[in-house]
Design an enzyme around this catalytic site. Structure first.
Site, PDB file in Angstrom:
ATOM      1  N   ASP A  23       0.194   2.980   8.414  1.00 67.70           N
ATOM      2  CA  ASP A  23      -0.548   2.286   6.971  1.00 67.70           C
ATOM      3  C   ASP A  23       0.667   2.060   6.101  1.00 67.70           C
ATOM      4  OD1 ASP A  23      -1.330   1.705   4.440  1.00 67.70           O
ATOM      5  OD2 ASP A  23      -2.831   3.441   4.432  1.00 67.70           O
ATOM      6  N   CYS A  33      -8.288   6.811  -4.471  1.00 68.24           N
ATOM      7  CA  CYS A  33      -8.860   6.791  -3.113  1.00 68.24           C
ATOM      8  C   CYS A  33      -8.494   7.640  -2.167  1.00 68.24           C
ATOM      9  CB  CYS A  33      -8.654   5.291  -2.627  1.00 68.24           C
ATOM     10  SG  CYS A  33      -9.503   4.240  -3.565  1.00 68.24           S
ATOM     11  N   LYS A  83      -0.198  -6.304  -2.701  1.00 69.40           N
ATOM     12  CA  LYS A  83       0.751  -5.568  -3.238  1.00 69.40           C
ATOM     13  C   LYS A  83       2.073  -5.786  -3.143  1.00 69.40           C
ATOM     14  CE  LYS A  83      -2.552  -1.531  -1.868  1.00 69.40           C
ATOM     15  NZ  LYS A  83      -3.085  -1.211  -3.149  1.00 69.40           N
ATOM     16  N   HIS A 110      -4.922   7.719   2.266  1.00 74.96           N
ATOM     17  CA  HIS A 110      -5.695   6.806   1.581  1.00 74.96           C
ATOM     18  C   HIS A 110      -7.358   6.748   2.314  1.00 74.96           C
ATOM     19  CE1 HIS A 110      -7.703   3.014   0.030  1.00 74.96           C
ATOM     20  NE2 HIS A 110      -6.780   3.048  -1.050  1.00 74.96           N
ATOM     21  N   GLN A 153       1.959   0.750   1.136  1.00 72.86           N
ATOM     22  CA  GLN A 153       2.819   0.814  -0.302  1.00 72.86           C
ATOM     23  C   GLN A 153       4.261   0.741   0.260  1.00 72.86           C
ATOM     24  OE1 GLN A 153       1.751   1.061  -3.189  1.00 72.86           O
ATOM     25  NE2 GLN A 153      -0.277   1.649  -3.110  1.00 72.86           N
TER      26      GLN A 153
HETATM   27  N1  7TS Z   1      -3.457   2.417   2.117  1.00 70.79           N
HETATM   28  C1  7TS Z   1      -2.754   2.462   1.108  1.00 70.79           C
HETATM   29  C2  7TS Z   1      -1.655   3.599   1.233  1.00 70.79           C
HETATM   30  C3  7TS Z   1      -3.092   1.973  -0.202  1.00 70.79           C
HETATM   31  O1  7TS Z   1      -2.313   2.349  -1.348  1.00 70.79           O
HETATM   32  C4  7TS Z   1      -4.262   1.268  -0.345  1.00 70.79           C
HETATM   33  C5  7TS Z   1      -4.579   0.622  -1.660  1.00 70.79           C
HETATM   34  C6  7TS Z   1      -4.944   0.969   0.765  1.00 70.79           C
HETATM   35  C7  7TS Z   1      -4.621   1.461   2.163  1.00 70.79           C
HETATM   36  C8  7TS Z   1      -5.987  -0.079   1.052  1.00 70.79           C
HETATM   37  O2  7TS Z   1      -5.573  -1.202   0.773  1.00 70.79           O
HETATM   38  P1  7TS Z   1      -6.528  -2.559   0.601  1.00 70.79           P
HETATM   39  O3  7TS Z   1      -5.479  -3.806   0.220  1.00 70.79           O
HETATM   40  O4  7TS Z   1      -7.198  -2.872   1.908  1.00 70.79           O
HETATM   41  O5  7TS Z   1      -7.370  -2.120  -0.442  1.00 70.79           O
HETATM   42  N2  7TS Z   1      -4.263   1.335  -2.796  1.00 70.79           N
HETATM   43  C9  7TS Z   1      -4.871   1.322  -3.908  1.00 70.79           C
HETATM   44  C10 7TS Z   1      -4.183   2.046  -5.055  1.00 70.79           C
HETATM   45  O6  7TS Z   1      -3.400   2.834  -4.807  1.00 70.79           O
HETATM   46  N3  7TS Z   1      -4.835   1.597  -6.162  1.00 70.79           N
HETATM   47  O7  7TS Z   1      -5.681   0.638  -5.879  1.00 70.79           O
HETATM   48  C11 7TS Z   1      -5.433   0.336  -4.473  1.00 70.79           C
END
Ligand code: 7TS
Length: 424
Positions: free
Chosen positions: A218, A382, A244, A141, A221
């Site tokens: 990371d 992303c 999430k 990501h 997910q």
């Molecule tokens: N890493 C992964 C694997 C992600 O899927 C996301 C967000 C992030 C980092 C960033 O997370 P945040 O909570 O700091 O924003 N992924 C997504 C997505 O797949 N669609 O919208 C956000």
């Protein structure tokens, strides 16, 4: 009146249900799932972007704002003590959830993005120098790419990228070739948000440690879909977001091994992260306080703890089994659609279905299915390098959560037929 810490256990009393995984009674715990969208029952399949919240989370937060809200770690008054207890109990709840050795290894941050930036900035600035290497993968990501590019540009370190293959799996031989004694940190995703691929993190940690490199995972997910034990994985840092995981947005977790956190300089300066300040110098507090400058998200961690209670009562293994069933069902059903190409066919995959329908732009798919009440994500997720690898500008993505049903997948497939009808 219960103290908020006690409320953690009473929150779980909302969850009277049999041991069997009853998805229909689970759905009743999520008020928003009763909404209609464009006159149709809402079919929410955008869980990888963010997931919906059960009543237990909403009520835990509401209760805290009503009965235990004050600033934390500051006041001597009763409300502040209550709020501090709730906040610190939440830290312990997170510690147990991910199998960390000590609550001081849990830093509350804004989310995965901030957690990775914190490590790149604080660990990075002290331990990574010109000529050193940072190893990431092609399926990251942007939040696990850009912070390392910033560090590379500041330090003169090299950023190396381990490639993926056509099924969307990491090419392990290449990873092994790129890992060397100059590698200071390996930063990789546990579960890819664009492909669903589950990476062999434990093996990668062993390989990296054998080379003397640290590992940041990371887990944005992964945590909602499977049991995660950071000590079993052996990783040095683990990042995830509450939103999430059926918890509130605006809060997330950085896990770091204590001795590493203790050796790291602050990420941001401000109130609470110090022991003593004069104009000449400041002495910093111990972790995790050192990394929580300013008034934190006070109620967010309480909501996150309630979400953790919720998923643990259901059982992470039961959730994983349910979502695996949905993924298998959806993969088989979509295979029959003309022009369907699934992007990401790893042998080990979480409940993410990214695809292309030949000749139709993902944004058109997303818009038409929305008229049928179906929420999908269309875009680059992303993860632009993943799009580049598969030579697509974007994909459409359905991502399944603990409350989705086979009937919803039927509605999703029917909506894709509609797309073909409308656009040919
Ligand atoms: N890493 C992964 C694997 C992600 O899927 C996301 C967000 C992030 C980092 C960033 O997370 P945040 O909570 O700091 O924003 N992924 C997504 C997505 O797949 N669609 O919208 C956000």
């Amino acid at each position: 009146m219960n103290y908020p810490g006690d409320f953690m256990s009473t929150a779980s009393e909302y969850l009277h249900r049999s041991k069997a995984y009853d998805v229909y009674s689970i759905r009743a715990d999520f008020p928003i799932l009763a909404e209609r969208s464009n006159g149709k029952p809402l079919v929410y399949l955008d869980n990888a972007a963010t997931s919906q919240k059960p009543r237990a989370v909403l009520e835990a937060m509401d209760w805290t704002y009503r009965h235990a809200y004050a600033n934390v770690h500051r006041g001597v008054h009763t409300l502040s003590e209550r709020a501090t207890k709730a906040y610190e109990d939440a830290r312990t709840r997170v510690q147990r959830f991910i199998g960390a050795a000590d609550p001081r290894e849990i830093v509350f941050v804004r989310g995965t993005t901030e957690a990775i930036n914190l490590v790149a900035s604080s660990f990075g600035r002290t331990n990574i120098h010109s000529g050193d290497e940072i190893l990431i993968t092609e399926m990251e990501h942007h939040s696990n790419i850009v912070p390392w590019q910033l560090l590379r540009d500041q330090t003169g370190a090299k950023l190396r990228v381990a490639p993926i293959n056509e099924t969307g799996e990491l090419v392990m031989e290449e990873f092994e070739r790129l890992l060397n004694e100059r590698t200071r940190i390996v930063a990789l995703v546990h579960v890819s948000n664009a492909l669903g691929t589950i990476n062999p993190v434990k093996r990668i940690v062993e390989m990296a440690h054998a080379m003397g490199a640290k590992v940041l995972v990371d887990g944005a997910q992964a945590v909602p879909h499977m049991r995660v034990d950071v000590q079993d994985l052996g990783c040095d840092f683990y990042a995830f977001s509450s939103h999430k995981l059926y918890g509130p947005s605006g809060v997330g977790v950085l896990y770091g091994r204590y001795e590493l956190l203790d050796a790291m300089p602050p990420y941001q300066g401000g109130g609470e992260m110090i022991r003593r300040v004069t104009f000449e110098r400041s002495d910093y507090a111990k972790p995790p306080t050192r990394f929580e400058a300013g008034t934190p998200n006070i109620v967010g961690p309480v909501g996150l703890a309630a979400a953790i209670n919720y998923v643990e009562e259901l059982g992470l293994d039961n959730i994983a089994a349910h979502e695996d069933d949905l993924l298998r069902y959806a993969t088989e059903a979509t295979a029959e659609l003309p022009g369907m190409r699934i992007i990401g066919n790893a042998a080990r995959k979480a409940s993410i279905l990214s695809f292309e329908l030949e000749g139709i732009h993902p944004h058109d798919i997303g818009t038409i299915v929305d008229h049928e009440g179906v929420a999908l994500r269309a875009g680059h997720h992303c993860a632009m390098p993943v799009m580049d690898h598969f030579k697509v500008p974007a994909t459409t993505r359905a991502s399944f959560g603990l409350y989705n049903t086979r009937e919803e997948i039927d509605a999703f497939i029917a909506s894709l037929h509609k797309v073909r009808e409308v656009l040919g």
